[in-house]
Structure formats: structure tokens, C-alpha cells
Scaffold this motif. Structure first.
Motif, PDB file in Angstrom:
ATOM      1  N   SER A   1       0.777  -1.244   0.076  1.00 48.32           N
ATOM      2  CA  SER A   1      -0.022  -0.010  -0.036  1.00 48.32           C
ATOM      3  C   SER A   1       0.906   1.242   0.115  1.00 48.32           C
ATOM      4  N   VAL A   2       2.013   1.110   0.537  1.00 50.58           N
ATOM      5  CA  VAL A   2       2.975   2.272   0.848  1.00 50.58           C
ATOM      6  C   VAL A   2       3.316   2.772  -0.558  1.00 50.58           C
ATOM      7  N   LYS A   3       3.739   1.640  -1.517  1.00 46.58           N
ATOM      8  CA  LYS A   3       4.260   1.877  -2.907  1.00 46.58           C
ATOM      9  C   LYS A   3       3.240   2.760  -3.671  1.00 46.58           C
ATOM     10  N   THR A   4       1.965   2.776  -3.413  1.00 45.54           N
ATOM     11  CA  THR A   4       0.841   3.305  -4.214  1.00 45.54           C
ATOM     12  C   THR A   4       0.501   4.504  -3.739  1.00 45.54           C
ATOM     13  N   GLY A   5       1.251   4.823  -2.429  1.00 43.65           N
ATOM     14  CA  GLY A   5       1.044   6.180  -1.766  1.00 43.65           C
ATOM     15  C   GLY A   5      -0.086   6.209  -0.568  1.00 43.65           C
ATOM     16  N   ILE A   6      -0.250   5.066  -0.109  1.00 40.00           N
ATOM     17  CA  ILE A   6      -1.185   5.169   1.271  1.00 40.00           C
ATOM     18  C   ILE A   6      -0.229   4.783   2.167  1.00 40.00           C
ATOM     19  N   VAL A   7      -0.319   5.811   3.304  1.00 37.74           N
ATOM     20  CA  VAL A   7       0.358   5.689   4.515  1.00 37.74           C
ATOM     21  C   VAL A   7      -0.495   6.089   5.690  1.00 37.74           C
ATOM     22  N   ILE A   8      -0.320   5.043   6.554  1.00 35.54           N
ATOM     23  CA  ILE A   8      -1.049   5.193   7.841  1.00 35.54           C
ATOM     24  C   ILE A   8      -0.125   5.574   9.149  1.00 35.54           C
ATOM     25  N   ILE A   9      -0.748   6.417   9.933  1.00 37.52           N
ATOM     26  CA  ILE A   9       0.024   6.419  11.109  1.00 37.52           C
ATOM     27  C   ILE A   9      -0.942   6.345  12.333  1.00 37.52           C
ATOM     28  N   TYR A  10      -0.412   5.329  12.910  1.00 39.31           N
ATOM     29  CA  TYR A  10      -1.003   4.844  14.230  1.00 39.31           C
ATOM     30  C   TYR A  10      -1.127   5.731  15.371  1.00 39.31           C
ATOM     31  N   GLN A  11      -1.991   5.690  16.182  1.00 40.94           N
ATOM     32  CA  GLN A  11      -2.205   6.104  17.648  1.00 40.94           C
ATOM     33  C   GLN A  11      -0.820   6.033  18.322  1.00 40.94           C
ATOM     34  N   GLU A  12      -0.269   4.690  18.559  1.00 37.80           N
ATOM     35  CA  GLU A  12       0.942   4.532  18.893  1.00 37.80           C
ATOM     36  C   GLU A  12       2.277   4.684  17.872  1.00 37.80           C
ATOM     37  N   LEU A  13       2.854   5.622  18.110  1.00 39.01           N
ATOM     38  CA  LEU A  13       3.956   6.093  17.082  1.00 39.01           C
ATOM     39  C   LEU A  13       4.843   5.161  16.646  1.00 39.01           C
ATOM     40  N   ALA A  14       5.231   4.994  15.318  1.00 38.14           N
ATOM     41  CA  ALA A  14       6.199   4.021  15.302  1.00 38.14           C
ATOM     42  C   ALA A  14       7.665   4.364  14.842  1.00 38.14           C
ATOM     43  N   LEU A  15       8.087   5.067  16.094  1.00 37.41           N
ATOM     44  CA  LEU A  15       9.281   5.924  15.949  1.00 37.41           C
ATOM     45  C   LEU A  15      10.120   5.104  16.861  1.00 37.41           C
ATOM     46  N   PHE A  16      11.566   5.275  16.361  1.00 39.20           N
ATOM     47  CA  PHE A  16      12.869   4.572  17.379  1.00 39.20           C
ATOM     48  C   PHE A  16      13.054   5.832  18.187  1.00 39.20           C
ATOM     49  N   PRO A  17      13.201   5.684  19.452  1.00 38.98           N
ATOM     50  CA  PRO A  17      13.474   6.869  20.389  1.00 38.98           C
ATOM     51  C   PRO A  17      14.704   6.975  20.358  1.00 38.98           C
TER      52      PRO A  17
ATOM     53  N   GLU B   1       6.084  11.959  12.327  1.00 34.84           N
ATOM     54  CA  GLU B   1       5.656  10.739  11.726  1.00 34.84           C
ATOM     55  C   GLU B   1       4.993  11.317  10.501  1.00 34.84           C
ATOM     56  N   ILE B   2       4.480  12.486  10.461  1.00 30.86           N
ATOM     57  CA  ILE B   2       3.963  12.976   9.310  1.00 30.86           C
ATOM     58  C   ILE B   2       4.884  13.323   8.171  1.00 30.86           C
ATOM     59  N   ALA B   3       6.205  13.543   8.729  1.00 31.75           N
ATOM     60  CA  ALA B   3       7.375  14.113   7.585  1.00 31.75           C
ATOM     61  C   ALA B   3       7.857  12.834   7.123  1.00 31.75           C
ATOM     62  N   LYS B   4       7.765  11.673   7.855  1.00 35.38           N
ATOM     63  CA  LYS B   4       8.128  10.291   7.473  1.00 35.38           C
ATOM     64  C   LYS B   4       7.158   9.697   6.422  1.00 35.38           C
ATOM     65  N   ALA B   5       5.788  10.201   6.683  1.00 32.45           N
ATOM     66  CA  ALA B   5       4.643   9.842   5.516  1.00 32.45           C
ATOM     67  C   ALA B   5       4.957  10.893   4.343  1.00 32.45           C
ATOM     68  N   LEU B   6       5.498  12.014   4.271  1.00 30.60           N
ATOM     69  CA  LEU B   6       5.708  12.851   3.213  1.00 30.60           C
ATOM     70  C   LEU B   6       7.009  12.399   2.422  1.00 30.60           C
ATOM     71  N   SER B   7       7.801  11.802   3.013  1.00 30.57           N
ATOM     72  CA  SER B   7       8.989  11.179   2.493  1.00 30.57           C
ATOM     73  C   SER B   7       8.555  10.314   1.465  1.00 30.57           C
ATOM     74  N   LYS B   8       7.513   9.656   1.786  1.00 34.66           N
ATOM     75  CA  LYS B   8       7.270   8.532   0.758  1.00 34.66           C
ATOM     76  C   LYS B   8       6.103   8.640  -0.175  1.00 34.66           C
ATOM     77  N   ASP B   9       6.091   9.867  -0.517  1.00 35.43           N
ATOM     78  CA  ASP B   9       5.096  10.636  -1.605  1.00 35.43           C
ATOM     79  C   ASP B   9       4.009  10.309  -1.465  1.00 35.43           C
ATOM     80  N   VAL B  10       3.411  10.547  -0.139  1.00 40.73           N
ATOM     81  CA  VAL B  10       1.873  10.045   0.219  1.00 40.73           C
ATOM     82  C   VAL B  10       0.961  10.714  -0.556  1.00 40.73           C
ATOM     83  N   LYS B  11      -0.091   9.906  -1.203  1.00 44.63           N
ATOM     84  CA  LYS B  11      -1.140  10.540  -1.654  1.00 44.63           C
ATOM     85  C   LYS B  11      -2.583  10.530  -0.639  1.00 44.63           C
ATOM     86  N   LEU B  12      -2.531   9.305  -0.198  1.00 43.64           N
ATOM     87  CA  LEU B  12      -3.568   9.274   0.952  1.00 43.64           C
ATOM     88  C   LEU B  12      -2.924   8.944   2.324  1.00 43.64           C
ATOM     89  N   LEU B  13      -3.103  10.067   3.227  1.00 44.43           N
ATOM     90  CA  LEU B  13      -2.742  10.081   4.675  1.00 44.43           C
ATOM     91  C   LEU B  13      -3.586   9.630   5.704  1.00 44.43           C
TER      92      LEU B  13
END
Length: 506
Positions: free
Chosen positions: A79-95, A153-165
Motif C-alpha cells: 500500500s505504501v508503494k501506491t502512496g497510502i500511508v497510515i500513522i497509528y495512535q502509538e507512534l512507530a518511531l525509534f526513540p 511521523e507525518i514528515a516520514k509519510a511525506l518522504s514516501k510521496d504520500v497521496k492518501l494519509l
């Protein structure tokens, strides 16, 4: 070409014989902000996991059309390859990684097969500018606040050429300023042609930002509301979410005379050795029998630190001052001391600190009072079942059985389990820290109703909340904190959002 970027048709999904989604239809137009709303357990997150490939093609029924083409996503990367990126409530970041490493993790900028770190940093700065986050890309994630992490997290999504966030409860852990900044960013992304789906329980945010809002209930599509037609308003949303009108979100309770003082604090302070500073400063506070005392303030104001210092000093602060329970001075050195003194604490972090997510309902409810179901050092399984069943019914916990794993429950039902766990210890004073964070309006109403019933039975409650409407709707009296201090005490008749915020920002 279709005006819809996404069409989900007749989507059904089963879990162990339970139908989580039943013939759901969901359409999103290009360039709109579309909110997905419903009670906990309505199927919102499940639907988005179907869309993103978490639940792969073949594990559900129905069709996904994205940009006019039928999709068969077998994993998230599809789904990411098509421009769909999901950000969950529990952020998927490496502290322990930097901002730039997190933005491009799994999507590294390479030159000849090697990661080009200079270009990665330069590109991360561009992404940070897009989300209007002014931080050094070398900053470690653990050194950022929750609001800034959300923007990363949103910056991370934008780096993947997101179309649907897709954003799942993006403001659940944010204060009002950070929430508004995030909503403004979504409006900016909309102006750039990015389509957003936002799952949210905060009705004011939905009303503020949604072009359309689709309501799910019990795994089915109920309706899609259109802001342009004036359909997105609080009463209309609630009626469709819960299947009934809730005339007053905060249930009324009969006025009753309060009893004597259950808790008194005098010149109460707490020093956090890890932070190297005082987190609670010279607090004077009291709570009477049968009273709900609200504690308001911005994030970082010291509200949770105050609660922890009262509840047996769970964080090993250096405390000073006097703590008096029912007229007797006490020194509570451990949470068990607080429990024995009649104090219980429902944490704001139910998943991290409040519950054993991989254990069942009955084990969680009995966890804080095992001696209450034990004889000669052995747990009485029948008694445990009896107690758990009592709280399942009295708190209307929606679950298939007492053996259901708590981590599989909706947020509202997890909160009820956490509440049942502490009610089982039989407290005189219940401290509720953000009792309705991340739960829907129907579950909130049920929690509020339980609170009113507990007060009627003679219990006292301290309620910490970042929602000013909740503080004003449920409290008998309000303390406002800022920088670890009590900045003011207000009767509920004189309290309003303006004077609370004025005190909270001192």
C-alpha cells in the motif's frame, strides 16, 4: 476519471467467528479531509488495517478500489508503494535514533547502494519544513515532546510521496495547542492535494476539519455526513454513532451534601531526582467525601506527578509536606501503603502501566487485590470469576467472555477493565488520570455514569483531565495547575474555559 481516490466496497472481516466488519462501504474523494468516526469497537481501525495491507488480501471479503484500480495488498509495503500511508495512535518511531534516521528508516536515500547520509539529512530538512517543525535533524526522538514526534511521523509519510494519509487518533495525546497546529497542518496538506482520512473521537475536531464524515457502528456503515450540507454537528454525529441521542454528554447527578475531608495536602512538594527539579511545589489541596475534584492544566503542569506522589510515591520522588487521610497524618512510601489507606489510582497510560495486555479480563481485574480472592496463599479461581463477572456486568464491559485477552478489547472497554481493577480494592478515594482519553462519546458517557454512581455511594474522586469540557461537566470543584503549582481553586459555578486557561498559562 472517478472523483474518488478510494472506494471500499462490501468489506467484511471475521475474527474467530466474530464479524468485525459487515459489508462496509466507504468512499473518499480526492483532496478532501474525511473523518472516520464511531464508538470503540465499531470497526474503524480494522477497516484501515484492511486498506493498508495489515490484513492481507484474501483475509477479508470485498473490494478495494484505489485511483480507479482494484488493489490486492498483501503487506503494508504494497500500500505504501501506491502512496497510502497510515500513522497509528502509538507512534512507530525509534526513540534512540535521530529525527532524520526515523524519517527515512526503510526508505533510505542511497548512492551506489550505500546510504548517502548527507543527502538524507538535507532531504529530512525539506520534510521538516513541509510540516513546519523547526528542530535539528540530529535530535534524538526521545528528546522531543509528543506533539513534535507526531509531526516527525507525518514528515516520514511525506518522504514516501504520500497521496492518501491516514491518521488514527492523531491528537489523542496532544494538548490543545499541539492539536490545533496538527489540524492546521492537515488543512495545508489538503491545499497541496493530499487526501486525509482521520479517525478521531474528538467531536469538536471532526466538526472543525472534516469535509465529510463516515460513521461506523457495530462493524457496519451507518451514514456519510457532508459538511457542505450542514450535516456535521455534534448532535447528528452522536445520534448516528451510538444509535440514540445523548442530550447531555455529561450525565446529571443529584446535588448532595459532601462529608468530611477524605484527603488533605499541606505545603506538599515532590522533587524528581531523574529530572533534577521539583515537579510538585507547595500544593495545598483537599477532597471531601462524595466530591469530584477536577485538576486542570496543560501537559507538563505537574498533574500526573501530583497524583503519583499521593499514590504511594510510585516514582520515588523526594516528597515534603503533610498528607492527611480522614483526619490522620500519613506517610505513604509505596503504592501498597496507599491502597491500604483507601486510595486507588487509574493511570493515564492504560496500555503501558495500567493493564496486562496479554492476560485475560479476570486476571487484570483481580491483579491489584489478589488477597481478596485468596485463601491460605492460593487463588480461588471461582471467586476470581465471580468478582470479574460482577465488574464486567456493572461496568458494561463488552467482551465475548472473561477469558478474552485485554489487548484485543477496544480502548473504552480496556479503560473499564482498568477501572474495575481498582474498584475491586475498595477505595475511599479514586484518582482518575485522563479517564476518557482515546475513547468514544458513548463509552465516555458510560464512564461518567459510573463516576456519578460511585459518588452517590460515598466515594470521592480526583479527576485529572486535559479536556476542559470534561472538567467543567463533571467536577464539583476545580484546581488549576501550572509549573507544578496550584494556580487557583474555582467552584464549579465560577469556573469556565477562559478563567481555567488564564490560570493554566500563568
Amino acid at each position: 476519471m472517478s472523483k474518488y481516490i478510494l472506494e471500499m466496497k462490501q468489506i467484511s472481516k471475521h475474527f474467530s467467528g466474530v464479524k468485525a466488519l459487515s459489508d462496509v462501504n466507504f468512499k473518499v474523494e480526492k483532496g478532501e479531509i474525511h473523518c472516520l468516526i464511531g464508538e470503540n469497537g465499531a470497526g474503524k481501525s480494522t477497516l484501515m488495517k484492511v486498506l493498508s495491507g495489515v490484513y492481507p488480501y484474501g483475509s477479508y471479503e470485498g473490494d478495494i478500489l484505489y485511483e480507479g484500480n482494484v488493489q490486492q495488498f498483501n503487506k503494508i509495503s504494497d500500500s505504501v508503494k501506491t502512496g497510502i500511508v497510515i500513522i497509528y495512535q502509538e507512534l512507530a518511531l525509534f526513540p534512540d535514533l535521530t529525527v532524520y534516521e526515523n524519517i527515512f528508516v526503510g526508505n533510505e536515500v542511497k548512492n551506489g547502494g550505500m546510504v548517502d547520509w548527507n543527502k538524507t539529512i538535507a532531504e529530512s530538512k525539506k520534510m521538516l519544513n513541509k510540516v513546519k517543525l523547526d528542530v535539528n535533524p540530529d535530535t534524538l526522538i526521545k528528546d522531543l515532546g509528543v506533539g513534535k514526534r507526531q509531526l516527525v511521523e507525518i514528515a516520514k509519510a511525506l518522504s514516501k510521496d504520500v497521496k492518501l494519509l491516514i491518521l488514527d487518533e492523531p491528537t489523542a495525546a496532544l494538548n490543545e495547542d499541539d492539536s490545533e497546529n496538527l489540524l492546521e497542518l492537515l488543512r495545508e496538506l489538503k491545499s497541496q492535494g493530499i487526501t486525509c482520512i482521520m479517525i478521531s473521537h474528538k467531536l469538536k475536531e471532526v466538526i472543525s476539519i472534516a469535509d465529510k464524515a463516515t460513521v461506523l457502528r457495530d462493524g457496519q456503515t451507518i451514514c456519510t455526513l457532508d459538511a457542505a450540507k450542514g450535516e456535521i454537528n455534534e448532535s447528528n454525529i452522536i445520534k448516528n454513532m451510538v444509535g440514540r441521542a445523548i442530550e447531555d454528554i455529561y450525565p446529571k447527578r443529584e446535588k448532595q451534601a459532601f462529608g468530611g475531608k477524605i484527603l488533605e495536602l499541606y505545603n506538599w512538594s515532590a522533587y524528581d531526582p531523574q529530572l533534577g527539579r521539583q515537579v510538585v511545589k507547595n500544593v495545598d489541596l483537599h477532597v471531601k467525601k462524595g466530591e469530584i475534584v477536577g485538576i486542570a492544566g496543560l501537559m507538563g503542569s505537574g498533574r500526573t506527578e501530583l497524583a503519583l506522589s499521593i499514590f504511594g510515591n510510585a516514582k520515588s520522588y523526594k516528597v515534603e509536606g503533610d498528607l492527611v487521610i480522614a483526619g490522620i497524618s500519613k506517610m505513604l512510601k509505596h503504592p501498597s501503603d496507599a491502597i491500604n489507606a483507601g486510595i486507588a489510582y487509574v493511570t493515564e497510560d492504560r496500555k503501558g502501566d495500567g493493564l496486562f495486555l496479554y492476560q485475560d479480563i479476570k486476571s487484570n481485574i483481580s491483579a491489584a487485590n489478589l488477597k481478596g480472592i485468596s485463601s491460605n496463599g492460593l487463588i480461588n479461581d471461582n471467586e476470581e470469576i465471580k468478582i470479574a463477572d460482577h465488574y464486567k456486568k456493572s461496568l458494561t464491559i463488552k467482551a465475548s467472555s472473561l477469558e478474552q485477552i485485554v489487548g484485543n478489547l477496544s480502548g473504552g472497554n480496556q479503560q473499564k477493565v482498568s477501572l474495575g481493577k481498582w474498584l475491586f480494592v475498595g477505595p475511599k478515594l479514586l484518582i482518575l488520570d485522563e479517564p476518557t482519553r482515546g475513547i468514544d462519546v458513548g463509552a465516555k458517557f458510560e464512564i461518567y455514569t459510573v463516576m456519578n454512581e460511585l459518588i452517590k455511594q460515598g466515594m470521592s474522586i480526583i479527576m485529572i483531565s486535559s479536556e476542559l469540557g470534561e472538567v467543567l461537566g463533571m467536577s464539583d470543584r476545580v484546581y488549576v495547575m501550572a509549573q507544578g503549582e496550584i494556580k487557583g481553586e474555582l467552584s464549579i459555578d465560577e469556573a469556565n474555559q477562559e478563567n481555567i486557561m488564564q490560570l493554566a498559562t500563568q
